[in-house]
Design a protein around this motif. Structure first.
Motif, PDB file in Angstrom:
ATOM      1  N   LEU A 103     166.571 -12.110  44.947  1.00  0.00           N
ATOM      2  CA  LEU A 103     167.571 -12.296  43.831  1.00  0.00           C
ATOM      3  C   LEU A 103     168.223 -11.094  45.236  1.00  0.00           C
ATOM      4  O   LEU A 103     170.003 -11.527  46.253  1.00  0.00           O
ATOM      5  CB  LEU A 103     167.764 -11.968  42.919  1.00  0.00           C
ATOM      6  N   ASP A 104     167.974  -9.955  45.447  1.00  0.00           N
ATOM      7  CA  ASP A 104     168.034  -8.764  45.932  1.00  0.00           C
ATOM      8  C   ASP A 104     167.982  -8.867  47.590  1.00  0.00           C
ATOM      9  O   ASP A 104     168.704  -8.535  48.027  1.00  0.00           O
ATOM     10  CB  ASP A 104     167.097  -7.668  45.676  1.00  0.00           C
ATOM     11  N   SER A 105     167.027  -9.683  48.693  1.00  0.00           N
ATOM     12  CA  SER A 105     167.035 -10.085  49.117  1.00  0.00           C
ATOM     13  C   SER A 105     168.325 -11.095  49.889  1.00  0.00           C
ATOM     14  O   SER A 105     168.453 -11.095  50.960  1.00  0.00           O
ATOM     15  CB  SER A 105     165.991 -10.549  49.778  1.00  0.00           C
ATOM     16  N   TYR A 106     168.236 -11.409  48.810  1.00  0.00           N
ATOM     17  CA  TYR A 106     169.456 -13.291  49.307  1.00  0.00           C
ATOM     18  C   TYR A 106     170.916 -12.193  49.654  1.00  0.00           C
ATOM     19  O   TYR A 106     171.332 -12.494  50.553  1.00  0.00           O
ATOM     20  CB  TYR A 106     169.622 -14.123  48.433  1.00  0.00           C
ATOM     21  N   ARG A 107     170.471 -11.155  48.448  1.00  0.00           N
ATOM     22  CA  ARG A 107     172.202 -10.404  48.537  1.00  0.00           C
ATOM     23  C   ARG A 107     172.525  -9.893  50.155  1.00  0.00           C
ATOM     24  O   ARG A 107     173.407  -8.940  50.455  1.00  0.00           O
ATOM     25  CB  ARG A 107     172.386  -9.658  47.501  1.00  0.00           C
ATOM     26  N   ALA A 108     171.293  -8.769  49.545  1.00  0.00           N
ATOM     27  CA  ALA A 108     170.762  -8.010  51.713  1.00  0.00           C
ATOM     28  C   ALA A 108     171.607  -9.035  52.651  1.00  0.00           C
ATOM     29  O   ALA A 108     172.328  -8.728  53.305  1.00  0.00           O
ATOM     30  CB  ALA A 108     169.888  -7.604  51.373  1.00  0.00           C
TER      31      ALA A 108
ATOM     32  N   VAL B 269     169.585  -3.781  54.810  1.00  0.00           N
ATOM     33  CA  VAL B 269     167.952  -4.114  54.747  1.00  0.00           C
ATOM     34  C   VAL B 269     167.599  -4.713  53.225  1.00  0.00           C
ATOM     35  O   VAL B 269     168.267  -3.818  52.267  1.00  0.00           O
ATOM     36  CB  VAL B 269     167.504  -2.927  55.148  1.00  0.00           C
ATOM     37  N   PRO B 270     166.231  -5.448  53.514  1.00  0.00           N
ATOM     38  CA  PRO B 270     166.397  -6.077  51.967  1.00  0.00           C
ATOM     39  C   PRO B 270     165.248  -5.148  51.538  1.00  0.00           C
ATOM     40  O   PRO B 270     164.806  -4.370  52.358  1.00  0.00           O
ATOM     41  CB  PRO B 270     165.191  -7.203  52.344  1.00  0.00           C
ATOM     42  N   PRO B 271     165.440  -5.192  50.156  1.00  0.00           N
ATOM     43  CA  PRO B 271     164.620  -3.723  49.473  1.00  0.00           C
ATOM     44  C   PRO B 271     162.594  -4.320  49.969  1.00  0.00           C
ATOM     45  O   PRO B 271     162.402  -5.791  49.891  1.00  0.00           O
ATOM     46  CB  PRO B 271     164.949  -4.817  47.534  1.00  0.00           C
TER      47      PRO B 271
END
Length: 54
Positions: free
Chosen positions: A9-14, A20-22
């Motif tokens: 989810l965090d990668s998608y939002r980024a 930058v992805p987490p």
């Protein structure tokens, strides 16, 4: 939600925001454990120091 789902989810939002992805889950665990161990074994006010030899 587990850590993998949160990572996705965090990668998608980024990606949608151009950020930058987490880092992946567990990437910094070894570094954190080394830091904690160093603090526990450090002499002085931060920790008891290593056990006496004898």
């Amino acid at each position: 939600m587990d850590t993998v789902q949160q990572q996705m989810l965090d990668s998608y939002r980024a990606a949608r925001h151009g950020d930058v992805p987490p880092p992946p889950p567990g990437r910094h665990e070894a570094e954190v454990l080394r830091s904690l161990l160093g603090r526990l074994l450090a002499p002085g006010p931060r920790g008891p120091g290593p056990p006496p030899r004898g």
